[in-house]
Write an enzyme that holds these catalytic residues in place. Structure first.
Site, mmCIF file in Angstrom:
data_model
loop_
_atom_site.group_PDB
_atom_site.id
_atom_site.type_symbol
_atom_site.label_atom_id
_atom_site.label_comp_id
_atom_site.label_asym_id
_atom_site.label_seq_id
_atom_site.Cartn_x
_atom_site.Cartn_y
_atom_site.Cartn_z
ATOM 1 N N SER A 91 50.482 15.993 -150.357
ATOM 2 C CA SER A 91 50.020 17.270 -150.202
ATOM 3 C C SER A 91 48.472 17.507 -150.703
ATOM 4 C CB SER A 91 50.896 18.498 -150.740
ATOM 5 O OG SER A 91 50.570 18.720 -152.225
ATOM 6 N N LYS A 115 52.636 31.417 -152.850
ATOM 7 C CA LYS A 115 53.573 30.522 -153.493
ATOM 8 C C LYS A 115 54.949 30.346 -152.786
ATOM 9 C CE LYS A 115 51.297 30.651 -157.986
ATOM 10 N NZ LYS A 115 50.303 29.436 -157.563
ATOM 11 N N GLU A 173 55.382 35.818 -158.092
ATOM 12 C CA GLU A 173 54.233 36.566 -157.379
ATOM 13 C C GLU A 173 54.867 37.872 -156.600
ATOM 14 O OE1 GLU A 173 50.747 33.417 -156.449
ATOM 15 O OE2 GLU A 173 52.016 33.983 -154.734
ATOM 16 N N ASP A 187 42.305 18.451 -152.222
ATOM 17 C CA ASP A 187 42.631 20.008 -152.645
ATOM 18 C C ASP A 187 44.265 19.983 -153.266
ATOM 19 O OD1 ASP A 187 42.909 22.696 -152.950
ATOM 20 O OD2 ASP A 187 42.897 23.267 -151.108
ATOM 21 N N ALA A 241 55.953 31.544 -149.421
ATOM 22 C CA ALA A 241 55.724 30.985 -148.098
ATOM 23 C C ALA A 241 55.432 29.479 -148.369
ATOM 24 C CB ALA A 241 54.593 31.638 -147.503
ATOM 25 N N ASP A 273 53.677 23.827 -155.461
ATOM 26 C CA ASP A 273 54.559 24.507 -154.376
ATOM 27 C C ASP A 273 55.350 23.282 -153.773
ATOM 28 O OD1 ASP A 273 53.644 27.077 -155.180
ATOM 29 O OD2 ASP A 273 52.055 27.049 -153.632
ATOM 30 N N SER A 279 47.938 15.945 -162.680
ATOM 31 C CA SER A 279 47.487 14.907 -162.550
ATOM 32 C C SER A 279 48.395 13.695 -163.509
ATOM 33 C CB SER A 279 45.971 14.625 -162.767
ATOM 34 O OG SER A 279 45.562 14.566 -164.051
#
Ligand code: RIB
EC number: 2.7.1.15
Length: 301
Positions: A279, A46, A145, A243, A48, A249, A219
């Site tokens: 994305s 997350k 994380e 995807d 990066a 992110d 969504s």
């Protein structure tokens, strides 16, 4: 606050993972075995991902975190550099594996299991080492994380130094109330919001934290509450979803860039929502992250 193109410095303190992504017809149920289509090794994490999302949009961004002394670690640092993210203070930890995420993509959704590896070494000692650099930031972006004590320390450091902080509390984990008060923006999804605040009515919750709490709705888009008490919901933009990994992110990164440039919360969320939608049109967390022109064009439609 600085304008588009100015040399604002945004720092991300967070995770760096290698994503092992399997595409499949569906996401398996508990106890079920299915056959996948393909296996991909894709840069992720997350932290990066959010750094790359911002670099693609033209921001001056530095990634702070740890990788292991294995092939994945070296590859992931190279990837960040190639994307325009500064990596000078990423630590390579000896005898430790780089973080990995096991991702199943199917039915336009995903499931993720992470093994933290070197991300657990983003500890207080590491933060002490980078503290001086962090203080040079115009804005700091954090996720969940890395160890909680590091997150708490960085929030406190930024609060004391009047550096705005966005905390994306993903994956879900509970937080001390005083930390919530100290962050500038908190961006959970609906599931994370329930872990943080319990089963509170969404609008009531948003009204408790006007223009601070931003709840992402997948969504269905993203929502917040204006200072006036009005609930602002920005619906997701229709697109060809391949995807959804990394959509959150992208939203966090794009929102951070616009806020650092001085946009108001509505402008920043419109921009971030459009970036997140774009994305999802490619496989992998970082592959589909748009450049600024793509977002600007999408907003014109
Ligand atoms: O948000 C998506 C990311 O979560 C993936 O890239 C994976 O590494 C996990 O950290």
């Amino acid at each position: 606050m600085k304008r588009e193109g100015e040399n604002m410095k945004i720092s991300v303190v967070g995770s760096i993972n290698m994503d092992m992504t399997v595409t499949a017809e569906k996401i398996p149920k508990k106890g079920e075995t299915i056959t996948g289509r393909e296996l991909y090794y894709i840069p992720g994490g997350k932290g990066a991902n959010q750094a790359v999302a911002m670099a693609r949009l033209g921001a001056n961004v530095e990634m702070f975190g740890c990788v292991g002394d294995d092939g994945n670690g070296a590859l992931l640092i190279e990837n960040l550099k190639a994307q325009g993210v500064k990596t000078e203070h990423i630590k390579t930890v000896e005898h430790t594996p780089t973080g990995v995420a096991f991702i199943t993509v199917g039915e336009r959704d995903n499931t993720i299991v992470i093994v933290a590896g070197a991300n657990n070494r983003v500890d207080r000692a590491y933060i002490g080492h980078i503290e001086h650099e962090l203080k040079k930031s115009d804005m700091v972006l954090l996720q969940h994380e890395i160890p909680l004590e590091s997150i708490e320390y960085v929030i406190d450091l930024c609060y004391r130094n009047q550096i705005p902080v966005i905390l994306n509390p993903a994956p879900a984990r509970s937080l001390k109330q005083n930390l919530i008060e100290k962050v500038t923006y908190l961006t959970p999804n609906e599931h994370e919001a329930r872990i943080l605040f319990g089963a509170v009515d969404r609008d009531e919750l948003l009204r408790r934290y006007p223009e601070k709490l931003i709840i992402t709705l997948g969504s269905k888009g993203v929502c917040t509450c204006r200072k006036s008490g009005e609930i602002l919901t920005i619906p997701a933009r229709p697109g060809n979803v391949i995807d959804t990994t990394g959509a959150g992110d992208t939203l966090n990164g794009a929102f951070c860039v616009k806020i650092a440039e001085g946009a108001n919360i509505e402008e920043a969320l419109q921009f971030a929502n459009a970036a997140a939608g774009l994305s999802t049109e490619k496989l992998g967390a970082q592959e589909g992250m748009p450049v600024r022109e793509e977002v600007t064009n999408a907003l014109r439609v």
